[in-house]
Every structure is written in structure tokens, then in C-alpha cells.
Design a protein around this motif. Structure first.
Motif, PDB file in Angstrom:
ATOM      1  N   PHE A  94      25.776   3.755  26.489  1.00 21.02           N
ATOM      2  CA  PHE A  94      26.547   4.874  25.925  1.00 21.02           C
ATOM      3  C   PHE A  94      26.308   6.197  26.639  1.00 21.02           C
ATOM      4  O   PHE A  94      26.586   7.258  26.101  1.00 21.02           O
ATOM      5  CB  PHE A  94      26.283   4.968  24.418  1.00 21.02           C
ATOM      6  N   GLU A  95      25.797   6.120  27.884  1.00 20.84           N
ATOM      7  CA  GLU A  95      25.451   7.345  28.603  1.00 20.84           C
ATOM      8  C   GLU A  95      26.630   8.286  28.834  1.00 20.84           C
ATOM      9  O   GLU A  95      26.443   9.485  28.980  1.00 20.84           O
ATOM     10  CB  GLU A  95      24.805   6.972  29.943  1.00 20.84           C
ATOM     11  N   ARG A  96      27.855   7.747  28.869  1.00 22.65           N
ATOM     12  CA  ARG A  96      29.009   8.632  29.071  1.00 22.65           C
ATOM     13  C   ARG A  96      29.655   9.063  27.749  1.00 22.65           C
ATOM     14  O   ARG A  96      30.564   9.893  27.753  1.00 22.65           O
ATOM     15  CB  ARG A  96      30.053   7.938  29.959  1.00 22.65           C
ATOM     16  N   MET A  97      29.188   8.475  26.644  1.00 25.74           N
ATOM     17  CA  MET A  97      29.702   8.927  25.330  1.00 25.74           C
ATOM     18  C   MET A  97      28.651   9.842  24.714  1.00 25.74           C
ATOM     19  O   MET A  97      27.925   9.466  23.795  1.00 25.74           O
ATOM     20  CB  MET A  97      30.013   7.726  24.439  1.00 25.74           C
ATOM     21  N   ASN A  98      28.567  11.050  25.279  1.00 22.86           N
ATOM     22  CA  ASN A  98      27.467  11.959  24.915  1.00 22.86           C
ATOM     23  C   ASN A  98      27.965  13.328  24.475  1.00 22.86           C
ATOM     24  O   ASN A  98      27.331  14.343  24.724  1.00 22.86           O
ATOM     25  CB  ASN A  98      26.508  12.085  26.098  1.00 22.86           C
ATOM     26  N   PRO A 114      27.416   8.338  20.242  1.00 19.90           N
ATOM     27  CA  PRO A 114      26.089   7.697  20.188  1.00 19.90           C
ATOM     28  C   PRO A 114      25.168   8.058  21.351  1.00 19.90           C
ATOM     29  O   PRO A 114      23.957   7.965  21.228  1.00 19.90           O
ATOM     30  CB  PRO A 114      26.408   6.202  20.244  1.00 19.90           C
ATOM     31  N   GLY A 115      25.748   8.509  22.495  1.00 23.99           N
ATOM     32  CA  GLY A 115      24.911   8.772  23.656  1.00 23.99           C
ATOM     33  C   GLY A 115      24.286  10.151  23.690  1.00 23.99           C
ATOM     34  O   GLY A 115      23.570  10.484  24.632  1.00 23.99           O
ATOM     35  N   VAL A 141      14.468  12.076  25.273  1.00 19.67           N
ATOM     36  CA  VAL A 141      15.326  11.130  26.002  1.00 19.67           C
ATOM     37  C   VAL A 141      16.131  10.208  25.101  1.00 19.67           C
ATOM     38  O   VAL A 141      17.234   9.795  25.447  1.00 19.67           O
ATOM     39  CB  VAL A 141      14.506  10.236  26.978  1.00 19.67           C
ATOM     40  N   SER A 142      15.581   9.861  23.926  1.00 20.94           N
ATOM     41  CA  SER A 142      16.254   8.837  23.125  1.00 20.94           C
ATOM     42  C   SER A 142      17.547   9.381  22.533  1.00 20.94           C
ATOM     43  O   SER A 142      17.681  10.570  22.252  1.00 20.94           O
ATOM     44  CB  SER A 142      15.331   8.278  22.044  1.00 20.94           C
ATOM     45  N   THR A 143      18.512   8.478  22.330  1.00 13.73           N
ATOM     46  CA  THR A 143      19.845   8.907  21.899  1.00 13.73           C
ATOM     47  C   THR A 143      20.025   8.706  20.395  1.00 13.73           C
ATOM     48  O   THR A 143      19.337   7.893  19.767  1.00 13.73           O
ATOM     49  CB  THR A 143      20.935   8.081  22.607  1.00 13.73           C
TER      50      THR A 143
END
Lengths: 469, 469
Positions: A94-98, A114-115, A141-143
Motif C-alpha cells: 500500500f506504499e502508493r495509497m498514502n 492504509p499506506g 515507519v509502520s502504516t
């Protein structure tokens, strides 16, 4: 449904959904998504990086058609293996849904993808004097997706509870790709509480509504030094029986303390067996009243001394000590087996005695710290996975630690979840009928068994002839 | 499974389990178990009164074999029809399972059978300075089993939350008669939160673990009088935006107030449009600080006057006024349709305006009161089920009230559950996928569909050719 191998046509379908940039197929890229904070790892068949709920929905539609297991992941900081993409499954990152989708300071509420990293949300809402209480040590760091999947907590959980207490709604994608919304504002079964902490096995998150809380105006932060962890645990039991609940009440045994002091290049505290790290927050009056009660209680107990932060800088200095525990311990040994036991507070002294006896009996280095105010201790066995003989003793020691915890009326997973790390112990905690119900619930939400299969509940032989996980 | 009629052999099996005294078969007896606090009623085929978990287990084993629906009931005070024994089903009454099984004041915990009356538990644990926060107005008669089934709340919910926040464990009997234990102290899916509030549709309770709370040492109770309910609701929104949260914050409109004053033979308050009933509790300092904040906020608003209780007797006098609302309103009209809408606090003034416009437009008598601090208002339409024309207007009015509530981002069931009364509105609240998931969850726990069938989720046509409920 028979589970299939990842086919070239499935990869093409994923590329059509997200474009080339959204799909990693090279081994080098896939290895980067193969692990979490446990010793487990498994290289995914493909890594997908969606940028919208609609893309997630289309991914699931393809995956369910193809019988491909999908394993959602945030930052991979989990301690239970929940994000490990077993058997070459689809890693869904989910790194791009941030994005922070909505922030309403007046309603003390936000909606995030979620990111979004926990710590970044804290900074954003902090500008308006608000915060999101769950503060896992990994918060930089945690999402939030991972925090919701595990119902993460942290030092402030003593006063504020865990992630579950702050989720107001979830947008999800079901196993067949259908979009779905669950809110605390709607009637019927409480699926929201069921979904938070379900480790991505019942639905895939695409948006999260979160309640925020005003930053308290006043604080008092201090360390109390004890001769032993047992004496510190007696102090915690005493505070609890008097109903004195600070915001934060953390412990470190002397090996942990020395390790962190060394890591930070600070003067070692000599003659100290354990410390309690305490923070009280609230209005000025509340802080004053509670601090007086705490000091009175501590003064009657066998603590060595008190150290109170008088400035924001000193407060930060104490918090740095607490937050450095995980990175400091990571240097001690090649492998750190982090157990997460939790007992009623009145049983803490008995648990501490049991841990010390286990370290002695098995000849193992154990570093103990954690959210002692919640009855939750992180018991870290320092070892090396390459030493086969020692690992057998580690396993035996963990089993005995769990037996002791159950005997004291506790749980072997205070806050880190089940994933694959604790799966084999779960039947002991929830019983035969409980396991049957878990299986039924899993089937209810994910009949095809493609949502993070094998986590929390074992996959059934009927699913995936390619191999039960 | 095809649903069968109650057979003489089933009745004999029940009599073998519980003896003659545990089984009511006469029509007179059965009629006593045919209703709740709604306008629904349905005479059960038989009434069973077990006295142990083992008997409940055996009852369910027989019922599942025979395909007989089982409807658990406490005191029958519910407002959603959850305890109505539809279609001549088995009424399972817990009146003989009314023991406090364990009380540990030091752990602030107790374990009770489902038939224990809320108010009796309060008296029992009150002797040790503890209380169980959920305080539905029915607390002198309603049982903890019913409270758990509906996740009951009450005036104190504003500060303390609902029953869900206090249940630590449940002993249950599954649809096939298997005994089962769920605890907050065990890992995996949070079935405990799912089961609390599931209205007896997922399992039958036989024991309940409850967290207790120390009685606060200090209190301040008062009434604030306003020109209109809208002005009172503006005051609530203002308190909320400032983060001022008392323990209790209740409202009554002028017709409700006058009705209760009459009922109690008290002098009517003239020129008053609405009252807020407020209680602050905590330590002496907390109460002082919060009371000052409240008074400051109220003094800036358009309230008429304040009336503060200075003695325990005066406090009781104010509480009596609040607690008499339901019995007082019961005398107003042959039928009271009690809706239970809940909106974000900032939307309360808009909700109040909508309610007043609806009363006007449909020419109906509406009495409004409730837990305004939670955004939860009880909208009572006074009518007579025998007047067919008026009942059509009542139904239309309720539908429009629900539309307004949804428009304001609220729910049509603040605390009274779904049962059969709100069933038809549920799809609108949870959506198509949500309803599918509810159905799947119901099937997961109760494949034979014999646990309180037709409540919360509709029974499927496939079940019970004898007629869908």
C-alpha cells in the motif's frame, strides 16, 4: 477452488490495471517484499502497488478468478509474520495509497488510506492540537493499514486503549473484489470490531476512518529505579489495586536498560535491577493530583530513586531511552525471538519470577521490557537461528513461558497478533469450538480462501492443492 | 433443514432435561412470554426455563435435531422485538439462571448468569464501592443477559460507554448444543465484540464475565432550563466542540418534562421549552474543575436558569425525574412508538428542527428525550395502533425521521438494536455487501438457523418451509 500458479495472463491483467510501474516481477524487487520483523520470509510471486480502491477491487477480481492468494502489507514491521507472502502469493503493497483523504479538526476525525505512516499522521494532526493514541514503537515507519490489521497499541494503550478503540469506519474490498463500507454508525452485527485486528484475512482495507484526541495540556514524566524487575512488578500491581492509572507505565529489566544506555552512549545506571518509565498527562490539576498519588505509592515501596523530567528536553531524553529499546536490542544477538505475553496485573510478580527461572534453567539470555501497566511484557530471547541446538532450547523455553502465562490466566499475544508465529498455540487459547468458529468466520468472509490464507486460522486441506500453508 | 412443528416427543425430551417445573406448555403460561416492550407479540410453542448451562446445551441439542427455533429472553423489556418468539418457537427464559457466580472486588470483576437483574447486581457490587456502568432505564427489571444481547447502554454511556466495553468473557451454547467460551484474554478474531449485541442470533449465553468500576467519590448533579429543545441541543454541540464531557447529559423536551412532573405530582416548570439533566462525577477536584467549565459554557448560552442538587436527597429527586420518563410517557397514549435515532453531536440542532417539522407536518404528538450527549434522541410518537389512518401517518413520519437521520450522518438505532422492528431499514444502513456479510456471519455461527431466527438478518427462504419469519 484449486489454487493455481501465477500465470503470465494474470500478470498482464495486473499490468493493465496498474500500469508497469505498479507491478514488480523481478526477483530483486520481489525479495524486498518477502519479510517482516520476524525470522520468516517467503518471496512473493508478484508485487502489486495499487494507487486506488478501484484498482484494489480489480486486483481482487482477477485474483479470485485465478485462485491466487493475496497478502496485504504495510511497512513489514509486524512481529507475527502476518505480512509474509507465503507460497509465492501476490504481495499487495500500500506504499502508493498514502494520502490523508479527510481531516476535520472540529469533529476530531480523519480518513486515511492504509499506506499512511502513523508518525506522519501524528505530525499532520498535531498541528491542530490532536493526536492518534496508538503509538507502536515502529510508528515512524509502520502504516495505519498495518496498525488496523493488527489492532496495534503501544505505551499509551494503558490509558487510551488500542487501535480498535479509534477506528470509526473501514472501506474494504471483499475476496471477490466487491467494494464495501463498514461504520460504527450503523446497526446490526459489530463487524467493525471483528475486522480490526483480523490481519488482512477477512477483507482488504482501502480507507480508514479514525477518531482523534486532543493533546493533553500538561504532563509529568519520570523514571523510578528498582532493585529488581520483580520489585518493579510489585509496584505496578500495587498501583493497579489502588486504581492509579497513569498514561504510560513501561518497564525495562537491567540488561535492557544497560543495552539502551550503551546504544545511546549514556552513563550506565549502576546497581539498578529495573526501571519503570511513567508518564501522567491531562489538565494541570489532573496531572498534579495523579502525580502526588503515584509518588506517595512509590515512596512506600522499595524503589531506589526517582528521576523526574522538569523540561520538555528532559522529557524527550526519557522518551528516547524508551523508544530506543528495539533498535538497541537488535544489536545484541543475530536473532531476537520476541514473545509478547500478557497477564492480569496482580499476576505480574509471578510472571517475572517465571521468566527469570526459565532463563536460568535453559541457559538463555533473556531481555524483558514492555507495557507492564497493561500486564504485557515483551520477553526477548537472544539467540542465533544458525545454532540448531540452542534454537531447540529457545523453542522449549518459549513453550514453557506460554504454559506459565496460561496458568496465570493470561494470553500469549498481548498486542502482536497471531499471523503464523502464534498460529500453532491458538487452539490452546480459544479451544476446539473457538477454532471451529474462527474457521467458519474466515469462510464467511473469504470462501475462496485467497485473503492472506494460512494466517490466524490454518488453511484447510480442501483449499489449494498446491500446498496447505 | 426443514423446520418442523413442536412435537410431543420434543416436549417430553425437554421435560426430561428440566423436569415438569422447567417446561410451560399451557396457553396461559405461554402468553406471558409472548411480548416485549414493542407492539409485537407471538405466542411461543413452549416455554423452557433451564437452571444450568448443561440444560441449555441439552435443549439446543434437541432443538437442532428437531429444527425448532429457540428464542432466548430476559425480562422482555427490549424495544426492537428481539425476544418475540416468532412462529410458535421455543421461548428460552433465563429467570432461573440468576446467580452471581463469582465476585472479586480486588480484580473489579464478576461472573453472572444471564438472568441476573442489572439493578440487583448494582446493589450487590455497590457494597464494595463498585458498579457496572451500563444503566438502561429498565435496570430494575432488565437482565444482564438481555443487556449483553442488546449491548445496552443508558445515561452514563456518555462517559462510560455501553455493555460491550465491560464484557470480559462469555460462556455460550452453540446452535448444535456445544458449550463454548470466549474471552477478551485470548488471541485471534475478536468474536467477543461480535457476540455482544448480536441479539441471541449467534449463540445462547450461559455466563457473562463483567468488568466493574469504582463508584466515584464526588458528584455534581444539575438541571439547566432552556427556551427550546433546539437551544438545548445547541448547548450540547457547544460543550462537545469544547471537549467538555460530563458523565450524564440528558435532554427532555417540554411535553416530556410536563408529563413527568404531572406523573410525579410535582409543580410544573412554566415557560420552559426543554431541560438538560447533567451529572459530573469523579474526584472532588475533577468534579470542581469540570463543573466550572460547564457553568462557564452554559452562562454564555441562552439558558433560562440552573438548578443544582446540594444534597444526596436532591440528587435523587432529579434522578427520579429522569428515570420516570418511560413510565410517565406510557400513560399518554394507548401506543407509544419509540424511535431511537443518533446523529453526530454537531448535527443535533438540525435533527431537533427536523423532528419538530415532522410532528407539525403529520399532525402527530411527538415526545422527545434521551441521551443527547451521545447525539442519541428517543423520539416517541404517541398514537393508537387501532387507529389505522393515524398509524399510516406514524409510519410515514418514522420513515421521514430515518431519512433525516441518515442525511445527517446518523443511525436509526442508537442503542435499542435491530430485532424485527428495524430489520427492514438495516439494508439502507449497511448496504448490499454489508447485508451479505451479515447473512454469512449468521450462517457461520448458526447454519441450521435455529438461534432466534429472523432477528437482525432476515431468515432465508431455504430455511423453514413452514414460513420465513
Amino acid at each position: 477452488m484449486r489454487r493455481k500458479e501465477l500465470s503470465p495472463s494474470a500478470v498482464r491483467a495486473f499490468q493493465e490495471i496498474m500500469g508497469q510501474a505498479g507491478v514488480f516481477t523481478s526477483l530483486e524487487d520481489r525479495i524486498c517484499y518477502s519479510f517482516d520483523a520476524t525470522t520468516y520470509s517467503s518471496v512473493p510471486g508478484v508485487v502489486l502497488r495499487p494507487s486506488s480502491a478501484e484498482q484494489v477491487s480489480r486486483i481482487l477480481a482477477v485474483s479470485s478468478q485465478e485462485g491466487l492468494p493475496v497478502v496485504p502489507r504495510g511497512a513489514g514491521t509486524g512481529f507475527a509474520g502476518s505480512a509474509i507472502p507465503l507460497e509465492g502469493s501476490v504481495a499487495l503493497s500500500f506504499e502508493r495509497m498514502n494520502r490523508i483523504l479527510d481531516f476535520s479538526p472540529d469533529d476530531r476525525h480523519c480518513v486515511v488510506e492504509p499506506g499512511v505512516v502513523n508518525g506522519l499522521l501524528q505530525k499532520h494532526v498535531g498541528k491542530k492540537g490532536l493526536f492518534f493514541p496508538p503509538d507502536p514503537s515502529s510508528l515512524d515507519v509502520s502504516t495505519l493499514g498495518g496498525n488496523v490489521a493488527q489492532s496495534a497499541s503501544g505505551p499509551r494503550a494503558l490509558r487510551y486503549g488500542s487501535t480498535k478503540d479509534y477506528v470509526t469506519s473501514l472501506d474494504l474490498v471483499a475476496g471477490d473484489g466487491q467494494l464495501w463500507h463498514v461504520s460504527e454508525k450503523s446497526g446490526g452485527y459489530d463487524l467493525l470490531s471483528l475486522l480490526v485486528g483480523s490481519e488482512g484475512t477477512l477483507g482488504i482495507l482501502t480507507a480508514i476512518g479514525l477518531r482523534l484526541v486532543p493533546v493533553p495540556s500538561s504532563w509529568n514524566t519520570f523514571m523510578a529505579y528498582f532493585r529488581s524487575l520483580e520489585q518493579a512488578s510489585v509496584a505496578v500491581a500495587e498501583l493497579s489495586s489502588q486504581g492509579i492509572i497513569p498514561t504510560v507505565l513501561e518497564a525495562m529489566d537491567h540488561v535492557t536498560l544497560r543495552c539502551v544506555e550503551e546504544f545511546l552512549g549514556r552513563q550506565p545506571s549502576s546497581g539498578v535491577g529495573a526501571v519503570l518509565f511513567v508518564e501522567v498527562t491531562g489538565s494541570e490539576t489532573e496531572v498534579k493530583v495523579l502525580s502526588e498519588k503515584l509518588e506517595l505509592t512509590f515512596s512506600k515501596l522499595e524503589q531506589i530513586r526517582f528521576e523526574s523530567a522538569v523540561s520538555e528536553a528532559e522529557r524527550e531524553r526519557l522518551w528516547t531511552l524508551r523508544r530506543s529499546v528495539s533498535p538497541a536490542l537488535a544489536r545484541v544477538a543475530p536473532t531476537k525471538i520476541n514473545e509478547d505475553v500478557c497477564v492480569p496485573r496482580s499476576k505480574l510478580p509471578a510472571l517475572v519470577r517465571a521468566i527469570e527461572a526459565l532463563a536460568e534453567r535453559h541457559g538463555l539470555d533473556i531481555y524483558t521490557f514492555g507495557h507492564i501497566g497493561d500486564g504485557n511484557l515483551h520477553v526477548n530471547i537472544m539467540t542465533d537461528v544458525r545454532k540448531k541446538k540452542e534454537m531447540e532450547r529457545v523453542e522449549q523455553c518459549a513453550d514453557e513461558l506460554f504454559e506459565a502465562t496460561w496458568l496465570l490466566g493470561g494470553t500469549i499475544t498481548g498486542e502482536h497478533g497471531i499471523g503464523i508465529a502464534k498460529r500453532k498455540y491458538l487452539p490452546r487459547e480459544v479451544g476446539r469450538v473457538g477454532m471451529r468458529m474462527f474457521g467458519e468466520v474466515k469462510r464467511a468472509f473469504d470462501e475462496a480462501n485467497i485473503l492472506n490464507p494460512g494466517k490466524v486460522v490454518p488453511s484447510e486441506p480442501a483449499h489449494g492443492a498446491g500446498g496447505a500453508v
